[in-house]
Structures are given as C-alpha cells and as structure tokens.
Design a protein around this motif. Structure first.
Motif, PDB file in Angstrom:
ATOM      1  N   LEU A   1       0.805  -1.218   0.000  1.00  0.00           N
ATOM      2  CA  LEU A   1       0.000   0.000   0.000  1.00  0.00           C
ATOM      3  C   LEU A   1       0.842   1.273   0.000  1.00  0.00           C
TER       4      LEU A   1
ATOM      5  N   GLN B   1       0.803   4.197  -2.686  1.00  0.00           N
ATOM      6  CA  GLN B   1       0.396   5.548  -2.288  1.00  0.00           C
ATOM      7  C   GLN B   1       1.450   6.563  -2.726  1.00  0.00           C
TER       8      GLN B   1
ATOM      9  N   ASN C   1       1.010   7.521  -6.151  1.00  0.00           N
ATOM     10  CA  ASN C   1      -0.330   8.084  -6.426  1.00  0.00           C
ATOM     11  C   ASN C   1      -1.258   7.119  -7.148  1.00  0.00           C
TER      12      ASN C   1
ATOM     13  N   LEU D   1      -3.420   5.083  -5.381  1.00  0.00           N
ATOM     14  CA  LEU D   1      -4.517   4.681  -4.495  1.00  0.00           C
ATOM     15  C   LEU D   1      -5.526   5.796  -4.300  1.00  0.00           C
TER      16      LEU D   1
ATOM     17  N   ASN E   1      -7.762   7.740  -1.710  1.00  0.00           N
ATOM     18  CA  ASN E   1      -7.875   8.000  -0.280  1.00  0.00           C
ATOM     19  C   ASN E   1      -9.308   7.686   0.143  1.00  0.00           C
TER      20      ASN E   1
ATOM     21  N   ILE F   1      -1.901   5.620   6.076  1.00  0.00           N
ATOM     22  CA  ILE F   1      -0.679   6.295   5.646  1.00  0.00           C
ATOM     23  C   ILE F   1      -0.897   7.790   5.830  1.00  0.00           C
TER      24      ILE F   1
ATOM     25  N   SER G   1      -4.271   9.019   6.863  1.00  0.00           N
ATOM     26  CA  SER G   1      -5.431   8.781   5.997  1.00  0.00           C
ATOM     27  C   SER G   1      -5.582   7.282   5.767  1.00  0.00           C
TER      28      SER G   1
ATOM     29  N   TYR H   1      -6.128   4.111   3.532  1.00  0.00           N
ATOM     30  CA  TYR H   1      -5.966   3.731   2.128  1.00  0.00           C
ATOM     31  C   TYR H   1      -6.331   2.283   1.852  1.00  0.00           C
TER      32      TYR H   1
ATOM     33  N   ILE I   1      -8.194  -2.490  -1.555  1.00  0.00           N
ATOM     34  CA  ILE I   1      -7.876  -1.106  -1.921  1.00  0.00           C
ATOM     35  C   ILE I   1      -8.736  -0.689  -3.107  1.00  0.00           C
TER      36      ILE I   1
END
Lengths: 443, 289
Positions: free
Chosen positions: A100, A104, A107, A109, A111, A140, A143, A145, A318
């Motif tokens: 994850l 993340q 970019n 994933l 939120n 993360i 936040s 994810y 996810i």
C-alpha cells in the motif's frame, strides 16, 4: 379457458406496467465492477471467492461485481499497476498489505477518508472495527488507504506425535530460540550421514523469505524497516545479523534444517508427510494442515530471542486511483460487505486466515468454530505482539535485495555478515530516488 | 536395443565404423532420458491415487492402483474446453497474421532496396534484446486505446509482427537464387506472384520452423494474457491452470497439478510426436539442396 386467458392477459398487462414503471429507475442497469484477487492459499479458494461474489450480486442488484483471478500477490500488483496506466483500473483489489505504501507514493490509491465520512462515521470508528495491529499497514499519513480483508501471522507448527516420541512435551512448546534449537536437535533423525527426519523447516522463496526474515529479526529485537518513513531499511544491523546467523546455524552448524531455500508449499508438504517435525509458516496454512495432517499437531507462538513479536501478513482491499464516482461508490459497497463481521468470519473459516474485523469473533458460528478448533485461537492471541509488515518505496525490489542474499546464505554460498552488507548496499541503491526526493532534498 | 539398432541403420555407412559418433549417440540418448524424467513423473503423478499420501508423491514408481480421479478433479476445477478453445484461437490468430507480416517484411529486407534498409533491419533485430516484461505497460496502454482490453484480439495484437520471424524469412529468401525470380520476371509475373509462387514454396521448411516456435511460445505465455484478460470465460490455458497451481501459502495438490499440466501440454506433445521428423528436418535443411 377464457377466464385463465384473461387472467394471463391481465397479469401480462400488470407485468408490463410494473416493468414500464421500473424502467426509469433501472435505465442505467447495475454498475459493473471488477475485483482483482490473488489466490494466496489454495485453488479451492478461487471457487470460494466465486461463491462470495455471487452472494454479493444476489443481495445487491444495483452492482454487478466480477471476481478476476490475478495470479500471485506480486503478479496482482503488476496487473493492477498496468491496468491503472492503461486507463482501465479495476474497482477494488485484494492487495498484499505491504504494497500500500509504495502504491500511495506512486499516487495509485484512492484515499478512503471521504468515503468513510460520507457514511457518517468517523475514521476512528471505522478503524476501531479492526485489530489495532492491522492499522499500521492500512493508514498512511493519518489517511485510510486500505481495509484489512484477510490477515495472518507466522506460527510455529509442531508435530505432537513426534515430539512425544522424542520425549518432549507438546503442550509446553519451545518459547525461546535456545529451546527451539534444542527441540530441533532432538527431533532430527539420522541414519549415518543421511537425515531421515528434519527438526525444523522454514520457508524461503520470493515473498515468503522476506516475511520470515522480518519475523526472526523482530523476535531478535529488530525493526527491519523504518515504520515512519519509506526510504530506510535496516539490513546490516546486529538484530538481523543475529537472526540470519541463527537460521544459518540451524542448517550448517546444528544440521537440523535442510540446506537450500525451500518454497512455502514444499515446507508444508514436508511437515504433512512427517519429513519435518516442526515448521514456521503462515496461519493461512492452518486449514490445509487441519485437513491433511494424519497426526496430532500443535501451533504455538514464534519463539523469541529478545522479545515476542511478529509481523502481520495477508491482504487489504484497496480502491485504485482514477475511477469514475459511481464505480468508486459500488466498490465501497462491496468492500464494506466483504469486511463485515459475518463475511469476515466465513472467509476466515474457509481459509485459516484470521478475520481482521474483531466483531467476527462474536458471531455464533465463529464462537462455535473456535470451541471445536482451539488451534485457530493462537494466531489471534499472537496479535497482541504483532507489528506492521515492512512497507517501503518499491517494496518488492527492496525485499528481493535481501531475499537474494538470504538464499545465497542458505545455499551455503555466502556468510551472513557479507550477505547482509551486500543486501543493505543494494537496497540503499533501490531507495535512492525516493530519498533524493524526500530526506535528502535540502533547502 | 532393437530401437537403437534401427536408428543406427539410418546413419551413413562411413560413420557406422567410427567410435566418436557412437559416443555422441550414447550421450544424446542419455540427454533424452534426462529430458524425459519430468514427463514420466507427470504421468505417474497424474494416475496416483490421493490415498498414496504425500510421501510417495516424488516417486517415479507408478502406483499399483492407478486412478483417473486427478484428471477428473482438474477437469472440474477449470473450464478446460473453453480454455483450450481460447488458447487455440490466440495461437492460430497470431500465427496467421505473422505469416503475412514476416513474409512481406522478410522479402523487403532480402530483395528490395530502400533508404535506411540496414538501419531499419538492425532496429528490427533490437526487439529481440528487449525483455517482454518491460513492454507490458506500454503494450497494455495501446491495446486499451484500440478498445481491445479484455479481448482475445488484445492478447494477440502485440505479436502480429515478429522480429525473429522477419529475420528467419530474410535469411531463407536470401538463400533462394535470383535466377529463379528472373525467370518468373521474364514470364511477366508480378511482385506478389513471384513471392507467392517462388519464394514461399521454396521456404516452407522455414515457415514450419517458425510456426513451431511461435505456437509453443504463445501456447505457454502466462504473464501477458494475465494482464489483458479479466473475464473468466476468455482465459487461456496457462491462466486457467495457474488458478490451482500458483499458491504462496498453504500447499499444492500435486496429483491435480500434474493432471492439469498434462492436459495443457498434451496437444503440443501429440503434434510434436506426429510431425517430429518434419520438425527436425525443417531446422537443418535450407530451401535448396
């Protein structure tokens, strides 16, 4: 006759009226979404997953989900990334929990905070459903994810019959490395130079090897990686050196562990066949062992050298970046349904993974199941000492930097000290671009 | 022994009296045996009943109570008839298009003159140096732009042109004497007629060699179809089989895996056994004797 015909006509009319009335609402048809899932355990699970999704579609007419099998955990990451880049992201993915952070950073994933807020729940309420140990890999920068779906910890499996035979008490399993080494020595059988029964088997293939190294390093007081920052791993450290040296000693000094790097399935096969008297393996294999062991077995915590600790394993759900709003909403519906206490509990009983949702253990079926299979409790109890799974920038290459060296050690081609120095050097090189953008980007 | 004698009779007279060829023959026979072991094991494991337990799994000695259970299990787990159909469509589709593209490209490189010919040819050959994994993302993006994501056509598309095939056909066409083409030219044959009636018939061995390589590689391809295909009913054999072979935790039902693998490779194996002689001769002879 006429009467029935009239009745039929009337019914048909009514039917068409109802149909006509329903048309505006149904004009869109159900939102079609794809769920990518790897099969980490056993082929039968692919069918279990089919059953689960079928039930979801029957109870949620507004969504039509398709379960797409995507190979191993590593293959699933490749396919997810490729489909995001091709502009065809799936709506949800069962993703190895330690990928994850890397996703993340890239970019890739969505939120989940806004989706949680839209339901009128707070983040704390939402996360509070899950075991605290699992939150590290799902959150993360404060936040959310990912949503934990099925999780595991490594366990020590013991062939109780063979332990009794060797004069050991299976109800009093080894708790320290010293005790484990002693057990393994007593459980190894030799005929001349040939070993007919190994004392212990520990898996080492890509993916598993890194997880086992993290397990041994943690029980030796180490950390493996920086939990707060994705640009550092700690390979060339005393805690990891002690861990690898002990593993190496089991193979080449005490000769109680078969030489070479053994993949997970081969480890469970040799344990089931009685070729290895003990093994360290994921709780995800528990159902397989329960179904196939023709002897009494025991599961126990991973023994410690410095402290009790284990990494979590398994996967989270996810939502990839770049989805249309309606698909995102449908994915969220699916995710909430799959991680609900009942479904969590059902999947846990089917696989041997523990259910991340704490309420799953309050369901009557689960209480009943645990009374019948007390061995399923061990992994849950071990959660008290569980820590997050290593997650860094480019997790897979950084993990392989270590795994390649550990395999060389187990194959007798390198000594632990030089192997770890080489692994550290390679990993630092892999992490360099991220550090250049973060920790080394100075004003 | 009879078999070896029979094979030995095929050897030219002169070599039958020397010792070195005999040694070479023995070595080849040994290598063949080593190569056969996995196939033997697969056959034995497929017929082994589950009651034999896991201890006997690695044995090469067949079970005394053979069973077809494993084959039935494997057949039930996956929708094999459909997987077979998909794989067949993919392999034949790719091969048919490749035949056209490599013939024309091979001919252009062998016989036509155009600016930058050598440079373009080397660029073509550079494709062979690329690791296929590198191309997954760009290829997938193009496939998606063509609207072919999750279609069999999307699986085939990147392989329609083949650098290796083009190279092979160029070599084959270059070996054909220009006098033949000149004769046809005097008879007034057009360019396409010359390719069709002179170059193609004389290069058949090269075509069949290429067909073997193309079909076997796409038959066994796993990662690319896994990337393109989402719908379960469009899975090729490799992806269908891996559903019950690729596991990270837990373990594997070896009997079922052996049975499934056997089913996947059987068509290729049978084809190879039937056309064996032709296959081998196609690699060693050129168009002209």
């Amino acid at each position: 006759m006429l009467f029935t015909r009239r009745l039929m006509l009337g019914l048909a009319m009514a039917g068409s009226m109802a149909g006509a009335l329903a048309v505006p609402a149904m004009a869109e048809g159900p939102t079609e979404i794809d769920l990518f899932f790897p099969v980490p355990v056993d082929g039968k699970l692919a069918r279990d997953m089919g059953t689960l999704i079928k039930e979801f579609n029957e109870t949620h007419p507004a969504v039509k989900a398709t379960a797409v099998y995507t190979g191993s955990y590593d293959d699933t990451l490749i396919k997810t990334r490729a489909s995001i880049k091709a502009g065809k992201p799936p709506a949800a993915v069962i993703m190895s929990a330690n990928f994850l952070l890397d996703m993340q950073i890239e970019n890739e994933l969505t939120n989940l905070d806004p989706l949680i807020a839209a339901d009128g729940t707070t983040k704390d309420q939402f996360l509070g459903q899950f075991f605290p140990a699992l939150q590290g890999n799902a959150v993360i920068n404060r936040s959310v994810y990912g949503v934990p779906f099925h999780n595991s910890t490594p366990l020590l499996y013991i062939n109780a019959d063979k332990a009794k035979e060797a004069g050991l008490d299976p109800n009093n399993p080894p708790q320290t490395w010293a005790e484990l080494t002693d057990w393994a020595k007593k459980l190894t059988k030799r005929e001349g130079d040939k070993v007919t029964q190994w004392g212990i088997a520990i898996p080492c293939a890509y993916d598993y090897c890194g997880w086992m190294m993290e397990t041994l390093t943690m029980t030796n007081g180490g950390r493996y990686y920086n939990e707060e920052f994705g640009g550092e791993v700690y390979y060339d450290t005393p805690s990891m050196l002690g861990a690898l040296t002990w593993w190496n000693d089991l193979v080449y000094k005490h000769k109680v562990h078969a030489p070479g790097a053994t993949p997970g399935p081969a480890v469970s096969t040799s344990f089931i066949s009685g070729n290895a008297a003990m093994m360290m393996l994921s709780t995800g294999s528990l159902t397989y062992v329960r179904d196939n062991a023709k002897f009494a077995y025991k599961v126990a915590f991973i023994p410690r050298n410095v402290r009790n600790a284990v990494p979590i394993g398994g996967a989270s759900l996810i939502v990839p970046a770049g989805l249309e709003a309606d698909k995102q909403k449908a994915a969220w519906t699916l995710i909430k349904w799959m991680t609900s206490p009942e479904k969590s509990a059902w999947w846990s009983r089917a696989t041997g993974y523990f259910a991340p949702n704490m309420a799953a253990y309050k369901t009557p079926e689960m209480v009943d199941f645990l009374n019948k299979n007390p061995d399923a409790k061990t992994a849950v109890e071990q959660l008290d000492v569980a820590k997050p799974w290593f997650a860094t920038y480019k997790t897979v290459p950084v993990r392989k930097n270590l795994e390649d060296e550990v395999m060389l050690v187990l194959n007798g081609k390198k000594q632990p000290k030089e192997a770890l120095a080489a692994a550290q050097k390679a990993a630092d090189e892999t992490l360099k671009p991220y550090n250049a953008e973060t920790s080394l980007k100075l004003p | 022994m009879k078999l070896i004698d029979a094979l030995w009779k095929d050897a030219p007279l002169a070599t039958r009296r020397e010792i070195t060829p005999k040694l070479g023959f023995l070595l080849t026979a040994l290598l063949a045996l080593v190569w056969l072991i996995p196939f033997l094991w697969m056959g034995v494991a497929t017929l082994r009943p589950a009651s034999d337990g896991i201890n006997l799994m690695a044995e090469l000695m067949p079970s005394l109570k053979p069973t077809l259970d494993n084959i039935r299990d494997a057949w039930e787990i996956g929708d094999f008839p459909r997987y077979f159909l998909n794989t067949t469509i993919i392999c034949t589709g790719i091969l048919l298009v490749q035949f056209v593209t490599i013939t024309l490209a091979g001919f252009a490189f062998a016989r036509l003159d155009f600016a930058g010919k050598t440079l373009i040819f080397y660029l073509f050959l550079m494709q062979l140096m690329l690791v296929p994994v590198l191309l997954i993302v760009p290829n997938l993006r193009i496939v998606a732009q063509f609207g072919l994501y999750d279609t069999l056509a999307g699986v085939m598309m990147p392989f329609f042109a083949s650098a290796f095939g083009t190279f092979l056909m160029r070599q084959a066409f270059e070996a054909i004497p220009t006098e033949l083409e000149d004769a046809a030219l005097i008879d007034g044959a057009s360019l396409f007629q010359r390719i069709r009636h002179i170059y193609v018939p004389l290069s058949l061995p090269s075509f069949s060699a290429f067909a073997i390589i193309s079909v076997t590689s796409h038959w066994n391809d796993f990662l690319w179809p896994l990337m393109v295909i989402n719908s379960p009913d469009k899975r090729p054999l490799t992806v269908g089989l891996s559903v019950f072979t690729a596991t990270a935790e837990g373990t594997q039902a070896w009997g079922t895996i052996a049975a499934g693998t056997l089913m996947v490779i059987a068509p290729l194996l049978i084809t190879f056994l039937i056309f064996q002689k032709r296959f081998i001769s196609s690699f060693v002879t050129s168009g002209i004797k």
